[in-house]
Design an enzyme around this catalytic site. Sequence first.
Site, mmCIF file in Angstrom:
data_model
loop_
_atom_site.group_PDB
_atom_site.id
_atom_site.type_symbol
_atom_site.label_atom_id
_atom_site.label_comp_id
_atom_site.label_asym_id
_atom_site.label_seq_id
_atom_site.Cartn_x
_atom_site.Cartn_y
_atom_site.Cartn_z
ATOM 1 C CD GLU A 14 79.962 20.898 -33.170
ATOM 2 O OE1 GLU A 14 80.650 20.112 -32.298
ATOM 3 O OE2 GLU A 14 80.027 20.673 -34.220
ATOM 4 C CG ASN A 26 77.584 42.294 -31.190
ATOM 5 O OD1 ASN A 26 78.165 42.444 -29.971
ATOM 6 N ND2 ASN A 26 78.070 42.118 -32.080
ATOM 7 C CG HIS A 54 72.552 48.409 -38.125
ATOM 8 N ND1 HIS A 54 71.996 47.997 -36.880
ATOM 9 C CD2 HIS A 54 71.720 49.477 -38.239
ATOM 10 C CE1 HIS A 54 71.136 48.859 -36.631
ATOM 11 N NE2 HIS A 54 70.960 49.689 -37.335
ATOM 12 N NE ARG A 62 68.298 12.367 -23.339
ATOM 13 C CZ ARG A 62 69.703 12.547 -23.602
ATOM 14 N NH1 ARG A 62 70.619 12.601 -22.556
ATOM 15 N NH2 ARG A 62 70.079 12.376 -24.871
ATOM 16 C CE1 TYR A 91 75.072 42.084 -33.937
ATOM 17 C CE2 TYR A 91 72.763 40.939 -33.566
ATOM 18 C CZ TYR A 91 73.830 42.260 -33.513
ATOM 19 O OH TYR A 91 73.075 43.358 -33.058
ATOM 20 C CG ASP A 118 68.259 51.551 -37.306
ATOM 21 O OD1 ASP A 118 69.404 51.663 -37.826
ATOM 22 O OD2 ASP A 118 67.699 50.681 -36.502
ATOM 23 C CD GLU A 169 76.519 52.780 -35.045
ATOM 24 O OE1 GLU A 169 75.984 51.795 -34.555
ATOM 25 O OE2 GLU A 169 76.613 53.800 -34.755
ATOM 26 C CG HIS A 224 72.370 41.736 -40.443
ATOM 27 N ND1 HIS A 224 72.122 42.096 -39.191
ATOM 28 C CD2 HIS A 224 71.795 40.616 -40.469
ATOM 29 C CE1 HIS A 224 71.499 41.021 -38.433
ATOM 30 N NE2 HIS A 224 71.032 40.200 -39.347
ATOM 31 C CE LYS A 266 76.735 42.852 -38.165
ATOM 32 N NZ LYS A 266 75.630 43.866 -38.247
#
Length: 182
Positions: free
Chosen positions: A28, A54, A67, A23, A137, A174, A148, A124, A77
């Site tokens: 999980e 996110n 970041h 199938r 994440y 960036d 930030e 990250h 994260k």
Amino acid sequence: MKFLATNLPGVVVIEPRTFVDERGWFMESFNQRCFSKGLQDLGIPAPESFVQDNQSCSKKGVLRGLHYQRAPHAQGKLVSVTRGAAFDVAVDLRSTSATYGKWFALELNARNKKMLWIPEGFAHGFLALEDETCVNYKTTRYYNKEAECSVFWKDQLLGIKWPRLERYLLSDKDKNAPCLSS
């Protein structure tokens, strides 16, 4: 789930168990009890809880990062890819760490279903290796614009070996991020 330590203390690769039959497949993708126990078995404290999920979807060549958020808004994260493939990177920014400035990377994709746990104190980023790469994440703290921060993705001090692509697509933020040594 299988929990694998990396060369960066605290960063963990998670390989979920996937059940496949005619199938399709089932897995999980998150279980708080299993997640906490898997980290504790590696001697890593589990975060209190996740408070925000996110998602991003990127074209091939999009590079997002590196970041992080400054304390007291620093985020842990749990990163996964549900479609496509991404070269995912964690960089140790903990100034007192023996692995400060070191990085770990692996390919997360919809086929291998691996996840990466990146605790607080790390930057990250990822590079989308395919069109329509969807990255999810979970974060341990809410996003805070004033906290930030970014590190330049090609910082020579870091020496991250990004996959070679014809072009990289980056935000202005960036492209103009400071180097770690700045």
